[in-house]
Design a protein around this motif. Sequence first.
Motif, PDB file in Angstrom:
ATOM      1  N   ASN A   1      -0.246  -1.425  15.130  1.00  0.00           N
ATOM      2  CA  ASN A   1      -1.214  -2.486  14.845  1.00  0.00           C
ATOM      3  C   ASN A   1      -2.524  -1.903  14.318  1.00  0.00           C
ATOM      4  N   VAL A   2      -2.998  -0.839  14.949  1.00  0.00           N
ATOM      5  CA  VAL A   2      -4.234  -0.187  14.510  1.00  0.00           C
ATOM      6  C   VAL A   2      -4.050   0.408  13.117  1.00  0.00           C
TER       7      VAL A   2
ATOM      8  N   LEU B   1      -2.668  -1.720   1.695  1.00  0.00           N
ATOM      9  CA  LEU B   1      -1.494  -2.600   1.641  1.00  0.00           C
ATOM     10  C   LEU B   1      -1.732  -3.779   0.688  1.00  0.00           C
ATOM     11  N   SER B   2      -2.978  -4.275   0.667  1.00  0.00           N
ATOM     12  CA  SER B   2      -3.301  -5.363  -0.261  1.00  0.00           C
ATOM     13  C   SER B   2      -3.170  -4.899  -1.709  1.00  0.00           C
ATOM     14  N   THR B   3      -3.599  -3.674  -1.976  1.00  0.00           N
ATOM     15  CA  THR B   3      -3.467  -3.107  -3.322  1.00  0.00           C
ATOM     16  C   THR B   3      -2.012  -3.063  -3.752  1.00  0.00           C
TER      17      THR B   3
ATOM     18  N   VAL C   1       6.327  -3.488   1.150  1.00  0.00           N
ATOM     19  CA  VAL C   1       5.076  -3.086   1.802  1.00  0.00           C
ATOM     20  C   VAL C   1       5.343  -2.714   3.264  1.00  0.00           C
ATOM     21  N   SER C   2       6.169  -3.520   3.914  1.00  0.00           N
ATOM     22  CA  SER C   2       6.525  -3.231   5.312  1.00  0.00           C
ATOM     23  C   SER C   2       7.215  -1.876   5.418  1.00  0.00           C
ATOM     24  N   SER C   3       8.155  -1.634   4.516  1.00  0.00           N
ATOM     25  CA  SER C   3       8.884  -0.360   4.530  1.00  0.00           C
ATOM     26  C   SER C   3       7.937   0.812   4.350  1.00  0.00           C
ATOM     27  N   TYR C   4       6.873   0.609   3.529  1.00  0.00           N
ATOM     28  CA  TYR C   4       5.896   1.655   3.270  1.00  0.00           C
ATOM     29  C   TYR C   4       5.258   2.132   4.580  1.00  0.00           C
ATOM     30  N   ILE C   5       4.919   1.162   5.449  1.00  0.00           N
ATOM     31  CA  ILE C   5       4.329   1.486   6.755  1.00  0.00           C
ATOM     32  C   ILE C   5       5.397   1.964   7.742  1.00  0.00           C
ATOM     33  N   PHE C   6       6.525   1.248   7.753  1.00  0.00           N
ATOM     34  CA  PHE C   6       7.543   1.519   8.767  1.00  0.00           C
ATOM     35  C   PHE C   6       8.199   2.881   8.586  1.00  0.00           C
ATOM     36  N   ARG C   7       8.238   3.377   7.345  1.00  0.00           N
ATOM     37  CA  ARG C   7       8.793   4.723   7.146  1.00  0.00           C
ATOM     38  C   ARG C   7       7.980   5.750   7.926  1.00  0.00           C
TER      39      ARG C   7
ATOM     40  N   ILE D   1       5.412  -9.868  10.455  1.00  0.00           N
ATOM     41  CA  ILE D   1       4.617 -11.106  10.409  1.00  0.00           C
ATOM     42  C   ILE D   1       3.153 -10.775  10.107  1.00  0.00           C
ATOM     43  N   LYS D   2       2.625  -9.731  10.748  1.00  0.00           N
ATOM     44  CA  LYS D   2       1.227  -9.354  10.529  1.00  0.00           C
ATOM     45  C   LYS D   2       1.004  -8.909   9.087  1.00  0.00           C
ATOM     46  N   ILE D   3       1.953  -8.154   8.545  1.00  0.00           N
ATOM     47  CA  ILE D   3       1.812  -7.671   7.166  1.00  0.00           C
ATOM     48  C   ILE D   3       1.838  -8.843   6.184  1.00  0.00           C
ATOM     49  N   LYS D   4       2.677  -9.819   6.446  1.00  0.00           N
ATOM     50  CA  LYS D   4       2.751 -11.001   5.570  1.00  0.00           C
ATOM     51  C   LYS D   4       1.436 -11.771   5.564  1.00  0.00           C
ATOM     52  N   LYS D   5       0.714 -11.744   6.686  1.00  0.00           N
ATOM     53  CA  LYS D   5      -0.500 -12.546   6.826  1.00  0.00           C
ATOM     54  C   LYS D   5      -1.762 -11.820   6.364  1.00  0.00           C
ATOM     55  N   ILE D   6      -1.637 -10.627   5.818  1.00  0.00           N
ATOM     56  CA  ILE D   6      -2.817  -9.903   5.350  1.00  0.00           C
ATOM     57  C   ILE D   6      -3.520 -10.697   4.249  1.00  0.00           C
TER      58      ILE D   6
END
Length: 803
Positions: free
Chosen positions: A696-697, A706-708, A719-725, A789-794
């Motif tokens: 989360n942090v 992520l917005s870029t 975008v999620s995969s970018y973080i989750f990797r 869900i959090k990534i979608k709501k950015i």
Amino acid sequence: MVMLKTFWKNSFKAIKDNISRFLAMISIVMLSSGVITGLLVTTPNMQMSMTDVFNEYNTFDFNLASTIGFDSNNVLYLNDKYDTEILFEGYNVKDEIATKDSKVLSILLYEYDINNALINKLEIIEGRLPLSDNEILVERKSNYLDDFQLEDEVVITGITYKIVGIVANTSYFTKEQIYSFTSKKAIKAIFYKNFNIDNSFYTNIFGLVNKSKTINQFRSKYDDLIDSYTVKLEEDLNLIKINRLEVINQHLEHKLKASDVTNYVLTRSSNLSYQTYKTFVLKVDTITKIFPLFFLIVSILVVLATMTRMIEEERTQVGILRAIGYDEGAIYRKYLMYASLVGILGSLLGYTFGFRLIPSIVNSAFSSIFFVPILNLNVYSLSNIIYLLVIILSILVTTVFAIKKNLRQNTAAMLLPKAPKYGKRIILEKIPFFWNRLKFKYKSSLRNLFRYPNHFIMTVLGIAGSLALVFTGLALIDSIKAVTKIQYDEINNYDYSVDITNLTSEFEVFLNDNYSNNIAIYETTHVLKSVRTNDDFYVSLIVTDKQVNEFITLRNRKTNEILEIRNDGIVITEQISYYLKLKVNDYLELSKTTGIKITGITENYLNNYIFMSKDYYEEYFNETYKPNKVLVIDKNFIKEDVNDSFFINSNVINVNFNSEEIASKDRLLGQVILLAIVIVLAAVFLAVIIIYNLTNVNISEREKELSTLKVLGYKNTEVSSYIFREINIMTLVGIIFGIPLGLILQRYVIINVDEPNMMMGRRISIYTYLISIVLTILATILVELIMIIKIKKIDMVSALKEL
């Protein structure tokens, strides 16, 4: 005043704007403080709850016994001498045979003044006290004591009694098998008969020490109090013995000598219920003292990472506050207020739940083998307060250092967004064979990880720490299960043992005709003093004129080498070796100053044994070898048939079935397994919260990035995969470091849980490794599903405006 009001309004707005982070941190503190305080209070809570029962029913502190018994003058002498210090009462406690519906039972019969007794007061569960001589009370049913109903009739020594009450005696609060102190027979019922004694014979004198009700009667303070009287009472019994001999010898033609009489000053430790409860609660105590420290370390590391990154994230806001005139003290107060709320709310919530929940779970588990009281939940541990203060202070100190680091910069620099770190070649790029085969997305993830090493290290440590706790809890379950499994599947190969008075030729013929696969041994008990702990512990000396490996496997645990009993030495079990710091070819002193050479150290988990040959025994002790036990291999036995077969022989005392021992020990050890399960579940939950919080942090910090990516056309899944990797890589590294850390922690726990009469298993199942890893991976997957869900709501617009 307006500025101050606005300041605090903005401070609380910081909580509201990122409520998920605030709640995640509170959850970490709540879980840690709950587990810590719950574990730490479990043992004192259970001990003091049982102590309250002892105080309510005046459970004995001393049990004085003598082979020639006592009379009422002896009781008067003791009461006069000790006055208000100790109260003494005389009892008749006899081994008897009772008959109920043609069923013969070995029983204990208590005869005393039940209505006026002050020691070992009985709790009436059903019925009433006896009013006439033919009425009797019976102890409540347990796993081994038979079930009796009101109005049932029993015949004892030819007299028929009616049961008018079912009672509880706090001397017998175990549900496991009880044995007679004198005959060693397995007791099937305990009866209480009203007996108005007037200068009559007593078999026992029970003593109750006048002590504070606040003393924990399972701790050293109680033991020291009892020990302070033991030597005096032994001297008193010697004087009483001389007096009794004079009285008895006046009526005997063949006079008794003092050497023919044995006195016993028995403390509560001689009581099976008390000693079993004390042993297993102390095992719980050992575990509950080890794990809190590790929960504390892991939670503090995560809170440290979160607070540091939060303050770095809000550096621009700190710059604005300084620019409009707020001093450094106000800035410190803002974040210390945040940290204090996290620490205090989390600690109080955790304490509220853990303080009651964990002791209640463990106490409930103990009810399968003990009659446990309702918990006294007013008990607290000083360690609880210390741990809670450490948690709160750690959060505050961490916050202070994080603020101090940021305030070193000037205001102008803080008003600007923090410049991203320059991309640098990472060490993996210097391995072309590996690096050149990676896709761009993996190269990008690896570079990001190495660009923020502090974030990477903290996340890996959090995952590794929680995995280590899960692994240790599961490995502890393996170790506990191994105790009975290895002991009875691989070491004790016989099916039951028969205690006998002597091995007559007729009995040998009976054995060979009916149970040909048997071996006769001589078994006796000795007391040794641990070099490591300075405590006494019991060992059984087993003497045989044959090799015992068919019945008891003697082997080296590490090499699996089969050991033999030789005529020039002894084989000892591993725990004797450990607690006496002895090895092969060392000498063990056993009842004599001349030591016996150790020729082998054998694997063993329950109790302790010394194996010696018949010839060496007769040479060393200068005594004739007389077998008193027979071990029998009988795979298809029927318990009732075996009992019927053996008990027609007058020299048979008892038949001990391994299956009953296994069931009993599994029930006892099952309580520790339940505690281990609680720790595993708490560790899994901690892992979920840790991964959630750090992820989360991480997302909050990188909303612009992520917005870029979204603006450039990346889909939400990409975008999620970018973080989750990155999270997956950190999880993998956490697993790699967590398993070795778990092995170290497991070893430390096992060594501390071990005791002289029980060695925990050292084998760790492959399933423990797999389950620990799978649970950690599942925790990561669960967090990633939530974070989608959090990534979608950015909010891309808001995030990019800050560039």
